[in-house]
Write a protein that holds these residues in place. Sequence first.
Motif, PDB file in Angstrom:
ATOM      1  N   TRP A 455      37.508  57.843  34.691  1.00  0.00           N
ATOM      2  CA  TRP A 455      38.723  57.863  35.504  1.00  0.00           C
ATOM      3  C   TRP A 455      38.667  59.069  36.436  1.00  0.00           C
ATOM      4  CZ3 TRP A 455      42.185  62.062  34.850  1.00  0.00           C
ATOM      5  CH2 TRP A 455      41.896  62.906  33.770  1.00  0.00           C
ATOM      6  N   GLU A 480      41.825  52.195  46.694  1.00  0.00           N
ATOM      7  CA  GLU A 480      42.531  51.202  45.885  1.00  0.00           C
ATOM      8  C   GLU A 480      42.790  49.941  46.704  1.00  0.00           C
ATOM      9  OE1 GLU A 480      46.432  50.882  42.954  1.00  0.00           O
ATOM     10  OE2 GLU A 480      46.355  52.433  44.493  1.00  0.00           O
ATOM     11  N   LEU A 485      39.144  50.904  43.404  1.00  0.00           N
ATOM     12  CA  LEU A 485      39.850  51.611  42.347  1.00  0.00           C
ATOM     13  C   LEU A 485      41.117  50.861  41.963  1.00  0.00           C
ATOM     14  CD1 LEU A 485      39.687  55.320  43.629  1.00  0.00           C
ATOM     15  CD2 LEU A 485      38.200  54.265  41.918  1.00  0.00           C
ATOM     16  N   SER A 487      44.921  51.881  40.167  1.00  0.00           N
ATOM     17  CA  SER A 487      45.732  53.038  39.775  1.00  0.00           C
ATOM     18  C   SER A 487      46.507  52.772  38.494  1.00  0.00           C
ATOM     19  CB  SER A 487      46.707  53.418  40.896  1.00  0.00           C
ATOM     20  OG  SER A 487      47.639  52.384  41.119  1.00  0.00           O
ATOM     21  N   LYS A 494      49.289  60.101  38.041  1.00  0.00           N
ATOM     22  CA  LYS A 494      48.528  58.926  38.458  1.00  0.00           C
ATOM     23  C   LYS A 494      47.036  59.158  38.290  1.00  0.00           C
ATOM     24  CE  LYS A 494      49.900  56.315  41.858  1.00  0.00           C
ATOM     25  NZ  LYS A 494      50.219  55.774  43.198  1.00  0.00           N
ATOM     26  N   TYR A 496      43.043  56.905  38.420  1.00  0.00           N
ATOM     27  CA  TYR A 496      42.371  55.752  39.006  1.00  0.00           C
ATOM     28  C   TYR A 496      41.121  55.437  38.185  1.00  0.00           C
ATOM     29  CZ  TYR A 496      45.258  56.813  43.107  1.00  0.00           C
ATOM     30  OH  TYR A 496      46.319  57.058  43.949  1.00  0.00           O
TER      31      TYR A 496
END
Length: 669
Positions: A455, A480, A485, A487, A494, A496
């Motif tokens: 991560w 993302e 990625l 989240s 946060k 990812y």
Amino acid sequence: MNIAIEDILDLKTLVESDQVEFKLAGGKDGKGALPKDFWSSYSAMANGRGGWVILGVLEKHGEFTPVGVSEPEKLKTDLFNQLNDRDKVSSNVISNQDVQHVMLQDKPVLAVHVPPASRKQKPVHLKKTPFGNTYLRIHEGDRRCDDETVKRMLAEQLYDSRDNEVLSDHYSFADDISIDSLKTYRNLLAAHSPQHPYLEYELFELFKKIGGWRKDRETGKQGITIAGILMFGNWEAITAAAPNYFVDYQERPEAKTELRWIDRVCPDGTWSGNLFDFYRKVYQKLTAELKVPFTLEQGQRKADTPVHTALREALVNCIVHADFTERVSILVVKRPDMFGFRNPGLMRIPLEEVIAGGTSDCRNRLLHQMFLLIGLGERAGSGMPKIFSGWKSVNWRTPKLWEKMPPAQTLLELSTASLIPNDIRKLLHQQFGESFNRLDDFEQLIVTTAAVEGWINHERACQLTTRHSREVTLALPRLEAKGFLVSNGEQKQKTYTLPGVTLPTPDEVFASISTRNIASSLETSTYSKPSSTHNGFNSTYNEESSKHSAPPSNRDNHGRLIALEHFDLPFIDRVEELSSSLREELMAFAQAPRKKKRLRKEQMTSAIANVCQGHYVSAAALAVILDRDQQSIRQQYLKAMVDNEQLGLAFPQYKNHPRQGYTSLVQED
């Protein structure tokens, strides 16, 4: 770096950093006014690395509701009137372009960018005196500075060089300077510059010429300088002049954040302890195993490589930029996977400028000049670019330069891992195809780190790059959106991961442990910390290396939870499950807080560190062991100890989860 705030998305990306505050600005009569706590945030951000204050937006649980500000132009005028009122605040660092009047969901909002103040402007304080009115941003909040921190800022403001102070006449060349060190220095000067005019002088005159002895032309006072004592002094004289001084080199045998070392250099009475001798001893150890390819330069074999140059510059930088009044040592670490350098004090200029090069503001200019005379160090801010280029030349991961406080310290980590390992690159190509190649270098590095470490978050991504944190903030949601990625969590929590990778929550982990027996995995298990460069080289912990026999349950013989696929150490979740021997041991560590309700902060943190040594301990279990309220332990101690790398987390991606576990990372001599 100022940017344009255009929509709610910009706020959502900014909020992943702790350098942003949202405040209402309605005023008592609803017509708009600067909130009182604006000024503590302004002082804290100006004294740090800058930040944003968004006026007229309500932020709650990751949702942003623009409520607007009445008469925004009037509020802006009021802001600048107060910024230029020296009875209100000591210095104005905000210009007109730093204040944006924008419409968010048809509501007028003021976005105020607070740039970092220059060294000459700090401390930026409220009212007329800096003492009691100066703030720094620590642990996501604006904290009032103690007097010692303020004095240090004032010294930085007043003195361009911190090492040219003339000491009292109680220090003498004959008694306090290591003649052997100075003779070796002269030999190096002769080797580097055989025709140098300083070589004609006797040792004392040479010492004067290089800045070890100086006459203050304003006062007439003359004597040994701070630089002279630090560079060539004997141990007793050094510690008398700089009581917080300490230098430390540790070679650690494994790629993990741990206590054990196999070689160490620190003042132990067998050598002078001064900076010159420390440099000579440590540089030889840092470069001992480096391979030197056979290359010729002007007919002679070249003795080193860009990596040698980078390590040499990193070591000199660590020394000449150190603030020897801070309560943290110079620390150099060598591990199989990296080299680490820590010096007390923050950089005097923004990190982006340090990395870019061309700008220099050295804290100890006499020390720097002493190194330059013998061919060590770089002029005009070119040192850090040489470090980065040296590492790039062998395709190693980008160096990480960052700052921490309190105490104030600057850290440089030079990983020897390949930028993108071949097996990881192959995996990413299988998952994403040619689209991975179309990412820029930084985007590839983010995705690779998520693959290697499981991560990534905003903080970790910032450590990987020389770019401004704002660019990191925008890169993560962009990746993302492109499907690289996924989240998890909100705001500062946060994280990812790659698509298809899920990070179990602490609740899910404990649920899985309670429903199955994992004794078979314990028969030959030894607990050790996995390699993880992002844990930081200066964090260590006591390893529990004894092998456990496998009980017919998911707990070890001491009653601690075991789940090797989730925890790299045993986990104490409930005190009542512990063996009587371990329970008694932990209670003994907690004797001071159990006996007294009022303790000094350092006593409580020491007790917590001892209780958490060699395993993870939940906040609930800590509360029982320490005889304290769980919530107050979290708020007053645990968060700060995690931020200061005194404690590590069982679930680093879920920092504030109520079932979090804590283990000691405290360095012990």
